[in-house]
Design a protein around this motif. Structure first.
Motif, mmCIF file in Angstrom:
data_model
loop_
_atom_site.group_PDB
_atom_site.id
_atom_site.type_symbol
_atom_site.label_atom_id
_atom_site.label_comp_id
_atom_site.label_asym_id
_atom_site.label_seq_id
_atom_site.Cartn_x
_atom_site.Cartn_y
_atom_site.Cartn_z
ATOM 1 N N GLU A 17 -15.658 6.665 -74.287
ATOM 2 C CA GLU A 17 -14.774 7.062 -75.086
ATOM 3 C C GLU A 17 -14.294 5.913 -76.249
ATOM 4 N N GLN A 21 -15.288 5.573 -80.074
ATOM 5 C CA GLN A 21 -14.277 5.418 -81.187
ATOM 6 C C GLN A 21 -14.585 4.483 -81.944
ATOM 7 N N SER A 24 -17.582 5.911 -84.228
ATOM 8 C CA SER A 24 -16.810 6.229 -85.244
ATOM 9 C C SER A 24 -16.189 5.554 -86.379
ATOM 10 N N ASP A 25 -15.328 4.596 -86.055
ATOM 11 C CA ASP A 25 -14.941 3.475 -86.990
ATOM 12 C C ASP A 25 -16.084 2.647 -87.819
#
Length: 302
Positions: A17, A21, A24-25
């Motif tokens: 996870e 993230q 995604s960043d």
């Protein structure tokens, strides 16, 4: 001590996870449609030495993978870092790979070189932490390290040990994470794989290789692996270095990433064709990350 474990330690699922993230960043910060923005991570193996022999690693058996006194030099690191600057590389620089990077005798200097040429990129390191003390920890963060992941193999007492080191060095908690691998944690707190057929032990069954056949793998769409000598290996799981797709000391980042060897393997793996070596012996689920990079590359006119 126990109160600190949930806030700074991660198991394999928390780590997945965390990486998602970061992925995604990466895409949120991208401003221009640069073809090289598909690269989320350049992973660099700076040394062929390791001081541990973990059961899930090829180094567990020196006959399979022995220690060698080979290192990325400051000169080599400078050439690579300058190329990343020329290419406006925006992804993450990760010191991980096949060895224990803190055993590279020039590691702090290498960090400084990459920080000089990529002042805004995330620079991270995976380590067993055995070489860390207050002085060395402060030194690598002063050199430009963004975050360090310490893999804990021995027991809960290591949390207190490293908490003390990071506190004395003045490093805030957001700049380090512990990955716990001791005791009866499921699969040693890792998403285990057979390192493209190099590792053969009781935790990995032959059936898992069959289970991923026909499934795509996005590794060559989002991650580049650079060895100590600049060689770009197809994948971080290719411990036998069966597919060398270029060299970042002698070639540009673009020429390696979009060169014929990479295009060929992407065409196959994107369709779930794992017939190439070493992919045919690999049991990795290559779809955990990288789908956006896969879509991005397939949408380019290259």
């Amino acid at each position: 001590m126990n109160n600190l474990i949930p806030t700074v330690s991660v198991d394999q699922w928390q780590m997945i996870e965390h990486r998602r993230q970061q992925e995604s960043d990466h895409w949120q910060k991208i401003q221009e449609r640069n073809a090289l923005n598909s690269i989320l991570t350049i992973e660099i193996n700076t040394t062929e030495l390791c001081n541990r022999f973990c059961v899930f690693c090829p180094r567990h058996d020196p006959k399979v993978y022995d220690n060698r006194n080979l290192h990325l030099t400051v000169k080599g690191a400078t050439i690579i870092a300058e190329e990343l600057e020329r290419s406006s590389f925006e992804g993450k620089i990760s010191f991980s790979g096949f060895g224990e990077n803190l055993l590279n005798p020039w590691f702090p200097e290498i960090i400084s070189v990459f920080r000089k040429h990529r002042p805004n990129n995330v620079i991270e390191c995976n380590t067993n932490g055995d070489k860390l003390d207050e002085h060395y920890t402060r030194r690598i963060f002063d050199a430009g390290m963004s975050i360090i992941y310490v893999n804990l193999y021995d027991g809960a007492e290591q949390v207190e040990h490293f908490d003390k080191i990071f506190t004395m060095a003045g490093i805030p908690q957001e700049k380090y994470r512990y990955r716990v691998h001791w005791g009866d944690m499921e699969n040693h707190g890792l998403v285990l794989n057979n390192r493209s057929g190099v590792v053969d032990w009781m935790g990995i069954e032959e059936s898992t290789v069959e289970a991923v056949k026909g499934k795509p793998c996005y590794y060559p769409f989002y991650k580049m692996f650079v060895d100590w000598n600049g060689d770009c290996v197809l994948c971080c799981n290719d411990w036998n270095r069966e597919q060398i797709v270029g060299n970042l000391i002698t070639q540009s980042l673009h020429d390696v990433w979009f060169g014929k060897p990479m295009r060929k393997i992407r065409e196959k793996l994107g369709k779930g064709d794992r017939s190439e070596t070493p992919c045919k012996n690999c049991n990795v689920d290559g779809t955990l990350f990288g789908k956006q990079s896969y879509d991005f590359i397939n949408g380019l006119d290259t």
